[in-house]
Design a protein around this motif. Structure first.
Motif, mmCIF file in Angstrom:
data_model
loop_
_atom_site.group_PDB
_atom_site.id
_atom_site.type_symbol
_atom_site.label_atom_id
_atom_site.label_comp_id
_atom_site.label_asym_id
_atom_site.label_seq_id
_atom_site.Cartn_x
_atom_site.Cartn_y
_atom_site.Cartn_z
ATOM 1 N N GLU A 235 27.904 53.667 68.543
ATOM 2 C CA GLU A 235 26.960 54.441 69.371
ATOM 3 C C GLU A 235 26.996 53.942 70.817
ATOM 4 O O GLU A 235 26.522 54.616 71.730
ATOM 5 C CB GLU A 235 25.534 54.313 68.811
ATOM 6 N N ALA A 236 27.547 52.728 70.992
ATOM 7 C CA ALA A 236 27.628 52.173 72.356
ATOM 8 C C ALA A 236 28.659 52.944 73.173
ATOM 9 O O ALA A 236 29.769 53.189 72.719
ATOM 10 C CB ALA A 236 28.015 50.700 72.292
ATOM 11 N N GLN A 237 28.268 53.337 74.363
ATOM 12 C CA GLN A 237 29.184 53.999 75.292
ATOM 13 C C GLN A 237 29.224 53.180 76.580
ATOM 14 O O GLN A 237 28.308 52.398 76.853
ATOM 15 C CB GLN A 237 28.691 55.427 75.614
ATOM 16 N N ASP A 238 30.270 53.379 77.370
ATOM 17 C CA ASP A 238 30.388 52.617 78.622
ATOM 18 C C ASP A 238 29.141 52.780 79.499
ATOM 19 O O ASP A 238 28.675 51.841 80.123
ATOM 20 C CB ASP A 238 31.629 53.070 79.401
ATOM 21 N N ALA A 239 28.599 53.990 79.505
ATOM 22 C CA ALA A 239 27.450 54.271 80.375
ATOM 23 C C ALA A 239 26.132 53.818 79.735
ATOM 24 O O ALA A 239 25.175 53.475 80.431
ATOM 25 C CB ALA A 239 27.392 55.757 80.691
ATOM 26 N N SER A 240 26.074 53.833 78.394
ATOM 27 C CA SER A 240 24.819 53.438 77.728
ATOM 28 C C SER A 240 25.100 52.419 76.622
ATOM 29 O O SER A 240 25.388 52.786 75.492
ATOM 30 C CB SER A 240 24.123 54.679 77.141
ATOM 31 N N PRO A 241 25.038 51.114 76.970
ATOM 32 C CA PRO A 241 25.298 50.061 75.983
ATOM 33 C C PRO A 241 24.245 50.066 74.865
ATOM 34 O O PRO A 241 23.124 50.565 75.047
ATOM 35 C CB PRO A 241 25.224 48.771 76.797
ATOM 36 N N LEU A 242 24.643 49.496 73.725
ATOM 37 C CA LEU A 242 23.743 49.378 72.582
ATOM 38 C C LEU A 242 23.161 47.962 72.587
ATOM 39 O O LEU A 242 23.896 46.987 72.745
ATOM 40 C CB LEU A 242 24.541 49.631 71.297
ATOM 41 N N GLU A 243 21.816 47.845 72.438
ATOM 42 C CA GLU A 243 21.180 46.527 72.450
ATOM 43 C C GLU A 243 20.615 46.219 71.065
ATOM 44 O O GLU A 243 19.916 47.036 70.474
ATOM 45 C CB GLU A 243 20.068 46.475 73.504
ATOM 46 N N LEU A 244 20.950 45.033 70.533
ATOM 47 C CA LEU A 244 20.517 44.642 69.198
ATOM 48 C C LEU A 244 19.817 43.283 69.278
ATOM 49 O O LEU A 244 20.310 42.366 69.946
ATOM 50 C CB LEU A 244 21.731 44.558 68.257
ATOM 51 N N GLU A 245 18.669 43.169 68.590
ATOM 52 C CA GLU A 245 17.905 41.922 68.639
ATOM 53 C C GLU A 245 18.567 40.852 67.776
ATOM 54 O O GLU A 245 18.981 41.119 66.643
ATOM 55 C CB GLU A 245 16.474 42.161 68.152
ATOM 56 N N CYS A 246 18.669 39.658 68.349
ATOM 57 C CA CYS A 246 19.239 38.509 67.656
ATOM 58 C C CYS A 246 18.071 37.732 67.038
ATOM 59 O O CYS A 246 17.201 37.244 67.775
ATOM 60 C CB CYS A 246 20.001 37.665 68.678
ATOM 61 N N ILE A 247 18.013 37.667 65.701
ATOM 62 C CA ILE A 247 16.822 37.127 65.020
ATOM 63 C C ILE A 247 17.141 35.799 64.337
ATOM 64 O O ILE A 247 18.161 35.662 63.667
ATOM 65 C CB ILE A 247 16.322 38.143 63.948
ATOM 66 N N ASN A 248 16.215 34.821 64.511
ATOM 67 C CA ASN A 248 16.272 33.567 63.775
ATOM 68 C C ASN A 248 15.184 33.642 62.693
ATOM 69 O O ASN A 248 13.985 33.524 62.997
ATOM 70 C CB ASN A 248 15.994 32.395 64.717
ATOM 71 N N PRO A 249 15.559 33.877 61.398
ATOM 72 C CA PRO A 249 14.547 34.122 60.348
ATOM 73 C C PRO A 249 13.522 32.991 60.222
ATOM 74 O O PRO A 249 12.349 33.256 59.964
ATOM 75 C CB PRO A 249 15.388 34.237 59.070
#
Length: 544
Positions: free
Chosen positions: A250-264
């Protein structure tokens, strides 16, 4: 998990492409009707020739009451370009439940090489009976398809506001990508490089086979883990998340995809815990990493030319000591080299018309030396029909020429390069030229030959040199750029290594197939390298 790691970890971990597998689909048409009360119940048996004997590989299912079967069961074979893989397809009418073939009525057979099938992609041929006559109007259609998933994924990743793990500085983050293994545990697929002293890293884009990352299934869950690098191998865990390739795409050059990095652990302990930073997918692209077989199945033809050394150092062809002397068995080292290479390559050229050229001889009627002459003495049409045609023209020309010199390679290399240059104007992956030069000695025009090879390295062309006799072939090894890049006398570098040299003397006492494997081993890679360099996909390729 403690393990040691260098500050700049290596590239992709995991399986790379193995041997190509080809899937063959079989259909029959107008098969003989062997049953009195109903139609035949055909099945197809596949044999491969091994050491001169036909060995059964597999069988299809039985198609009940059907003279025009399309078999659901496919035959899967390992494909080796540098070998002649002879196959036989035999059809039988099932009469009993016996596995013994003599218990069933024979409906006809067809034999060919695997190379013939893949170079045409699909063939329809007449079925023959044991006496060589047609099996009525019976026909067989065989279609080939490569089974490897040639898709690759290129990811460009970054991080923002990652947790600080080092007491006196920022973190040194790197990412690991894991997929579920067969045992249910996570399996490491790829590790990025370490970016020092930052909480906002930008990693270099990387490419891995899609099969390695997610077994080719874009919906399969994968796990991405972020660590802070420690030189003692006790890397500190920053956080992780699970996702899928479909989501990453879903990431495109114009609209990057952001995902949360979780420490359980932190998530459990802290009520107001949000995340341990953000991992950003800047871009995600799936493309095809085309193989040699993709280009062949796409319709690429291999254009074969032979260049033969007729210099005086070969000796008088009438005398047994000569390298051109044809022995009572009808062969010599020149003919052995022509057969070894030609019998493989001829399957990949639809018209099987091959130019055969000679160099280093004086020609009738004026006895001028030529370094680029048609051995059939027809300069307007130097083509010979199949490998047999080259052998006949070679044998016929020997009594009519005078062996002379010097040993100049560049005229013949430039001759083939002119045709290869014309082919580039089509701007499609439709033709690739192979020049086989067979020679007994030292090159006289080394500077011109080096220059010709460097220029030819920009074209759809490869050169195979087979050295016959016992001369010093050090100069040939120099042209074969396996250990160093070849330079022209002007200083220009070869764009790629296109020369493969082998001395025939290394193969005198081994099976003849061994020579073909040695001289053709690098060719598939050279074909792919050229077309990739030119950004040319196979002619009939599908989008990723």
């Amino acid at each position: 998990m403690a393990y040691t790691m260098t500050p700049t970890p290596a590239g992709p971990v995991g399986s790379q492409y193995c041997v190509c597998k080809v899937e063959l689909s079989i259909c029959g048409q107008n098969l003989l009707d062997r049953d009195v009360t109903s139609k035949s119940d055909p099945f197809c048996v596949l044999f491969m020739e091994v050491n001169g004997k036909w060995v059964e590989l597999d069988r299809t299912e039985t198609a009940v009451n059907n003279l025009n079967p399309a078999f659901a069961k496919k035959f899967i074979i390992d494909y080796h370009f540098e070998e002649v893989q002879k196959l036989k397809f035999a059809l039988f009418d099932q009469d009993k439940s016996s596995t013994q073939l003599y218990e069933h009525d024979f409906l006809g057979e067809f034999s060919c090489t695997l190379g013939t099938i893949v170079s045409s992609k699909k063939i329809t041929r007449t079925l023959l009976l044991g006496n060589g006559k047609p099996a009525g109007k019976g026909m067989i259609t065989i279609a080939a398809q490569e089974l490897s998933d040639n898709r690759v994924i290129t990811l460009s990743m970054a991080g923002r506001k990652l947790d600080k793990k080092d007491l006196f500085g920022k973190s040194d983050p790197f990412l690991e990508f894991h997929k579920p293994g067969d045992d249910g545990k996570w399996m490491l697929v790829h590790r990025t490089e370490v970016i020092k002293y930052t909480l906002d890293p930008v990693w270099k884009p990387f490419t891995v086979p899609l099969v390695s990352l997610c077994d080719g299934d874009t919906e399969k869950l994968i796990k991405v883990v972020c660590y802070d690098y420690d030189s003692d191998g006790g890397h500190d865990f920053i956080g992780e998340f699970q996702t899928s390739v479909a989501r990453l795409c879903e990431a495109q050059d114009a609209s990057p995809l952001e995902l949360e990095c979780i420490n359980p652990k932190k998530q459990k302990k802290k009520k107001n815990y949000k995340n341990s930073g953000i991992i950003i997918v800047k871009s995600c692209k799936i493309t095809r990493d085309f193989s040699f077989l993709d280009y062949i199945l796409g319709g690429c033809q291999l254009m074969f030319t032979v260049g033969i050394d007729f210099t005086a150092s070969n000796g008088n062809p009438q005398e047994p000591s000569s390298l051109h002397y044809i022995n009572p068995l009808g062969t010599n080292e020149y003919l052995s080299a022509i057969w070894a290479v030609g019998q493989i390559i001829q399957d990949y050229d639809s018209d099987k018309m091959f130019p055969a050229l000679g160099f280093g001889a004086q020609l009738p009627p004026d006895w001028k030396v030529s370094h680029e002459f048609a051995i059939n003495f027809n300069p307007r049409n130097p083509f010979c029909s199949g490998v047999e045609g080259i052998v006949q023209a070679y044998s016929a020309c020997l009594p009519h020429i005078r062996f002379y010199g010097p040993t100049n390679f560049s005229p013949i290399i430039n001759h083939v390069a002119r045709f290869a240059a014309q082919a580039t104007q089509q701007e499609t992956a439709s033709q690739y030229f192979i020049l086989l030069i067979i020679t007994d000695g030292v090159i006289s025009d080394m500077d011109e030959t080096r220059h010709a090879v460097v220029q030819a390295s920009k074209l759809p062309m490869s050169i195979i040199i087979v050295g016959v006799g016992n001369a010093d072939f050090a100069a040939m090894e120099f042209l074969d750029g396996d250990s160093r890049v070849l330079h022209s006398y002007t200083g220009e570098e070869a764009v790629r290594d296109i020369v493969q040299f082998v001395p025939f003397r290394n193969f005198r006492n081994v099976p003849k197939e061994t020579l073909a494997k040695a001289v053709l081993a690098e060719l598939p890679q050279q074909v792919v390298q050229y077309f990739k360099h030119q950004n040319l996909p196979p002619i009939n390729s599908e989008p990723a």
